[in-house]
Design an enzyme around this catalytic site. Structure first.
Site, PDB file in Angstrom:
ATOM      1  N   HIS A  75      66.073  46.259  34.105  1.00 31.60           N
ATOM      2  CA  HIS A  75      66.698  45.251  33.250  1.00 31.60           C
ATOM      3  C   HIS A  75      66.684  45.701  31.798  1.00 31.60           C
ATOM      4  CE1 HIS A  75      66.314  41.448  35.988  1.00 31.60           C
ATOM      5  NE2 HIS A  75      66.958  42.441  36.561  1.00 31.60           N
ATOM      6  N   TYR A 203      65.010  32.584  30.471  1.00 34.81           N
ATOM      7  CA  TYR A 203      63.910  31.707  30.051  1.00 34.81           C
ATOM      8  C   TYR A 203      64.556  30.501  29.364  1.00 34.81           C
ATOM      9  CZ  TYR A 203      60.621  35.668  30.522  1.00 34.81           C
ATOM     10  OH  TYR A 203      59.845  36.711  30.987  1.00 34.81           O
ATOM     11  N   LYS A 299      52.828  39.455  30.889  1.00 30.73           N
ATOM     12  CA  LYS A 299      51.864  40.430  30.389  1.00 30.73           C
ATOM     13  C   LYS A 299      50.666  40.665  31.294  1.00 30.73           C
ATOM     14  CE  LYS A 299      54.190  41.580  27.017  1.00 30.73           C
ATOM     15  NZ  LYS A 299      55.056  42.557  27.687  1.00 30.73           N
ATOM     16  N   TYR A 387      57.928  42.375  24.263  1.00 31.18           N
ATOM     17  CA  TYR A 387      58.257  42.126  25.672  1.00 31.18           C
ATOM     18  C   TYR A 387      58.224  43.426  26.480  1.00 31.18           C
ATOM     19  CZ  TYR A 387      60.364  39.779  29.685  1.00 31.18           C
ATOM     20  OH  TYR A 387      60.590  39.247  30.937  1.00 31.18           O
TER      21      TYR A 387
HETATM   22  P1  FAS Z   1      43.442  40.266  40.735  1.00 30.71           P
HETATM   23  O1  FAS Z   1      42.955  38.842  40.587  1.00 30.71           O
HETATM   24  O2  FAS Z   1      44.834  40.526  41.133  1.00 30.71           O
HETATM   25  O3  FAS Z   1      42.513  41.022  41.815  1.00 30.71           O
HETATM   26  C1  FAS Z   1      41.114  40.813  41.821  1.00 30.71           C
HETATM   27  C2  FAS Z   1      40.597  41.162  43.207  1.00 30.71           C
HETATM   28  O4  FAS Z   1      39.182  41.051  43.183  1.00 30.71           O
HETATM   29  C3  FAS Z   1      41.112  40.203  44.283  1.00 30.71           C
HETATM   30  O5  FAS Z   1      41.668  40.930  45.359  1.00 30.71           O
HETATM   31  C4  FAS Z   1      39.866  39.433  44.709  1.00 30.71           C
HETATM   32  O6  FAS Z   1      39.851  39.154  46.102  1.00 30.71           O
HETATM   33  C5  FAS Z   1      38.758  40.418  44.357  1.00 30.71           C
HETATM   34  N1  FAS Z   1      37.483  39.747  44.105  1.00 30.71           N
HETATM   35  C6  FAS Z   1      37.261  38.621  43.400  1.00 30.71           C
HETATM   36  N2  FAS Z   1      35.951  38.304  43.415  1.00 30.71           N
HETATM   37  C7  FAS Z   1      35.328  39.266  44.165  1.00 30.71           C
HETATM   38  C8  FAS Z   1      33.995  39.483  44.580  1.00 30.71           C
HETATM   39  N3  FAS Z   1      33.026  38.653  44.223  1.00 30.71           N
HETATM   40  N4  FAS Z   1      33.722  40.565  45.360  1.00 30.71           N
HETATM   41  C9  FAS Z   1      34.720  41.416  45.719  1.00 30.71           C
HETATM   42  N5  FAS Z   1      35.999  41.261  45.376  1.00 30.71           N
HETATM   43  C10 FAS Z   1      36.302  40.189  44.610  1.00 30.71           C
HETATM   44  N6  FAS Z   1      51.129  38.183  35.671  1.00 30.71           N
HETATM   45  C11 FAS Z   1      52.348  38.500  35.225  1.00 30.71           C
HETATM   46  O7  FAS Z   1      52.488  39.491  34.505  1.00 30.71           O
HETATM   47  N7  FAS Z   1      53.437  37.722  35.564  1.00 30.71           N
HETATM   48  C12 FAS Z   1      53.313  36.631  36.384  1.00 30.71           C
HETATM   49  O8  FAS Z   1      54.281  35.950  36.672  1.00 30.71           O
HETATM   50  C13 FAS Z   1      52.043  36.285  36.892  1.00 30.71           C
HETATM   51  N8  FAS Z   1      51.882  35.201  37.733  1.00 30.71           N
HETATM   52  C14 FAS Z   1      50.610  34.889  38.192  1.00 30.71           C
HETATM   53  C15 FAS Z   1      50.399  33.793  39.052  1.00 30.71           C
HETATM   54  C16 FAS Z   1      49.101  33.472  39.508  1.00 30.71           C
HETATM   55  C17 FAS Z   1      48.892  32.286  40.438  1.00 30.71           C
HETATM   56  C18 FAS Z   1      48.002  34.250  39.094  1.00 30.71           C
HETATM   57  C19 FAS Z   1      46.587  33.908  39.548  1.00 30.71           C
HETATM   58  C20 FAS Z   1      48.196  35.343  38.252  1.00 30.71           C
HETATM   59  C21 FAS Z   1      49.500  35.665  37.798  1.00 30.71           C
HETATM   60  N9  FAS Z   1      49.743  36.769  36.957  1.00 30.71           N
HETATM   61  C22 FAS Z   1      50.971  37.093  36.493  1.00 30.71           C
HETATM   62  C23 FAS Z   1      48.654  37.589  36.545  1.00 30.71           C
HETATM   63  C24 FAS Z   1      48.331  38.545  37.665  1.00 30.71           C
HETATM   64  O9  FAS Z   1      49.478  39.262  37.993  1.00 30.71           O
HETATM   65  C25 FAS Z   1      47.187  39.397  37.205  1.00 30.71           C
HETATM   66  O10 FAS Z   1      47.402  39.873  35.880  1.00 30.71           O
HETATM   67  C26 FAS Z   1      46.912  40.558  38.125  1.00 30.71           C
HETATM   68  O11 FAS Z   1      46.725  40.050  39.419  1.00 30.71           O
HETATM   69  C27 FAS Z   1      45.669  41.270  37.597  1.00 30.71           C
HETATM   70  O12 FAS Z   1      45.238  42.135  38.560  1.00 30.71           O
HETATM   71  P2  FAS Z   1      43.668  42.357  38.784  1.00 30.71           P
HETATM   72  O13 FAS Z   1      43.006  42.537  37.454  1.00 30.71           O
HETATM   73  O14 FAS Z   1      43.585  43.434  39.795  1.00 30.71           O
HETATM   74  O15 FAS Z   1      43.093  40.988  39.349  1.00 30.71           O
HETATM   75  C1  PHB Z   2      58.230  36.548  37.847  1.00 28.68           C
HETATM   76  O1  PHB Z   2      59.265  37.097  38.285  1.00 28.68           O
HETATM   77  O2  PHB Z   2      57.329  36.106  38.616  1.00 28.68           O
HETATM   78  C2  PHB Z   2      58.029  36.410  36.358  1.00 28.68           C
HETATM   79  C3  PHB Z   2      58.885  37.071  35.498  1.00 28.68           C
HETATM   80  C4  PHB Z   2      58.700  36.940  34.122  1.00 28.68           C
HETATM   81  C5  PHB Z   2      57.673  36.148  33.646  1.00 28.68           C
HETATM   82  C6  PHB Z   2      56.805  35.498  34.522  1.00 28.68           C
HETATM   83  C7  PHB Z   2      56.988  35.623  35.882  1.00 28.68           C
HETATM   84  O3  PHB Z   2      57.500  36.028  32.301  1.00 28.68           O
END
Ligand code: FAS
Ligand code: PHB
Length: 392
Positions: A75, A203, A299, A387
């Site tokens: 994009h 957005y 982010k 961005y």
């Molecule tokens: P993660 O949380 O992905 O991974 C952590 C891992 O550690 C998990 O697999 C968990 O099972 C494990 N863990 C936890 N406790 C443990 C323990 N005690 N023992 C062993 N393992 C354990 N980011 C964006 O950029 N755009 C988005 O749209 C977006 N939407 C999101 C929506 C939701 C609902 C959430 C929760 C996050 C969202 N994020 C988004 C942010 C997300 O993408 C995170 O930045 C990303 O998952 C970060 O990756 P990790 O740091 O690996 O953490």
């Molecule tokens: C998504 O595609 O999940 C998405 C994209 C942009 C954002 C947040 C979520 O800023």
């Protein structure tokens, strides 16, 4: 208790842990990854969608960019909608860079496949994980697996276990500072196998609330609407969601939305969170274990990638040259980029959402901010450079 040794023990098999493990494997540094849940559970989580070019480059460096480049959607910009009008932000013109839409689920799948192909050790379904003696001479991690206790001695522990993980909580309270901001609303998101309404993201700031039109592919759409923290997924039928989404979009966009049955629907709260520092002796916090941003600026996953980059550079220097300079600089370097992304995510969030208790004055300020950013070359350039991601 069984005992084994490795160089780096990684707690967490999300994008942070898997990407770090893959980069380390590429230079012959052994890492064991622990996760409390299964690989399938991790792959069932729907999260991020937009990758910064720096993240794409790091995935290429880790040797997992093949499918990303063949299936990811490049994009060159995105739209901001307000007052019934679309305003394009051309990332390519303003920064020379693009972003790639490729779901976090697919990034994680590619990393899992690469790790398994290299025969690296990952242990899922662990319990009672305890990072231990990371400030002393024998850093190690203990855990239970099927009722049997295990100990992994290591040189370093990477806390890649997300916001609800154990690593941050293993640090004594007096050694850590946390900063948090909770937002008075959430995002209700759906996935549906319908074509996206537009090629690029939209957005939308609307008096009824924020909305976001995104996608995972040319036939799978990802949509969000701002909802109240009291909202429950059960009270949002597909019809209600589609109606509300279209009411928040300019007419030309609303009329083009293809609706269909959702197969994923969830509500996520929005928060900003940072802990300082991110390094405690031989324990390094990475990604969501150390910081959380509202998804408005796309982010979260990208910050996890830059943390991994800084930690990987430090570990590479330590094992190759016996120097700990880059490891000693990890927390400062990571937090410098983290706070700038936290600021941007906060700014995008307050600019695009409707705050329930906002005053008329604050609402006018938000409108002035939107008009300024869209009318000013400097305002657009600032939005665009944040961005696509500030330099690692
Ligand atoms: P993660 O949380 O992905 O991974 C952590 C891992 O550690 C998990 O697999 C968990 O099972 C494990 N863990 C936890 N406790 C443990 C323990 N005690 N023992 C062993 N393992 C354990 N980011 C964006 O950029 N755009 C988005 O749209 C977006 N939407 C999101 C929506 C939701 C609902 C959430 C929760 C996050 C969202 N994020 C988004 C942010 C997300 O993408 C995170 O930045 C990303 O998952 C970060 O990756 P990790 O740091 O690996 O953490
Ligand atoms: C998504 O595609 O999940 C998405 C994209 C942009 C954002 C947040 C979520 O800023």
């Amino acid at each position: 208790m069984t005992k084994r040794r490795t160089q780096v023990c990684i707690i967490g098999s999300g994008p942070s842990g898997l990407l770090l493990g893959q980069l380390l494997n590429g230079i012959g540094i052994e890492a064991i990854i622990l996760d409390r849940v299964s690989k399938d559970y991790i792959l069932g989580r729907v999260r991020a969608g937009v990758l910064e070019p720096g993240t794409v480059a790091l995935l290429d460096q880790a040797g997992v960019g093949k499918r990303l480049h063949s299936e990811g959607l490049v994009h060159d910009g995105f739209d901001i909608a307000f007052d019934g009008t679309l305003h394009n932000v051309s990332l390519k013109e303003l920064t020379g860079k693009s972003v790639t839409v490729y779901g976090q689920t697919e990034v994680t799948r590619d990393l899992f496949d690469a790790r398994e192909a290299c025969g690296q050790i990952s242990i899922h379904g662990v319990e009672d994980v305890r990072p231990t003696d990371f400030g002393g001479a024998t850093p190690h991690v203990t855990f239970l697996k099927d009722g049997v206790s295990h100990r992994i001695d290591c040189d370093f522990i990477a806390g890649c276990d997300g916001f609800h993980g154990v690593s941050r909580h293993a640090v004594p309270d007096e050694a850590i500072r946390t900063f948090e901001k909770l937002y008075p609303f959430g995002w209700l998101g759906i996935l549906a196998d319908v074509p996206p309404v537009r090629h690029e993201l939209v957005y939308a700031n609307h008096p009824r609330g924020f909305a976001l039109c995104s996608m995972r592919s040319c036939d799978r759409s990802r949509y969000y609407v701002q909802c109240s923290l009291e909202d429950r997924v059960e009270s949002w039928s597909d019809d209600r969601f589609w109606d509300e989404l279209r009411r928040r979009l300019p007419d030309s966009v609303a009329e083009a939305v293809t609706t269909g049955p959702s197969f994923e629907k969830s509500i996520a709260p929005l928060r900003s969170f940072v802990c300082e520092p991110m390094r405690f002796g031989r324990l390094f916090l990475v990604g969501d274990a150390a910081h959380i941003v509202p998804p408005t600026g796309a982010k979260g996953l990208n910050l996890a990638a830059s943390d991994v980059h800084y930690l990987f550079e430090g570990l590479r220097e330590f094992y190759a040259e016996g120097s700990s300079g880059a490891l000693d600089a990890y927390s400062m370097r990571a937090l410098d980029r983290v706070w700038k992304a936290v600021r941007f995510s906060w700014w995008m969030t307050i600019m695009l959402h409707r705050f329930p208790e906002t005053s008329e004055f604050d609402q006018r300020i938000q409108e002035a901010e939107l008009h300024y950013v869209m009318e000013s070359p400097a305002g657009r350039a600032s939005l665009a450079e944040n961005y696509v991601g500030l330099p690692f």
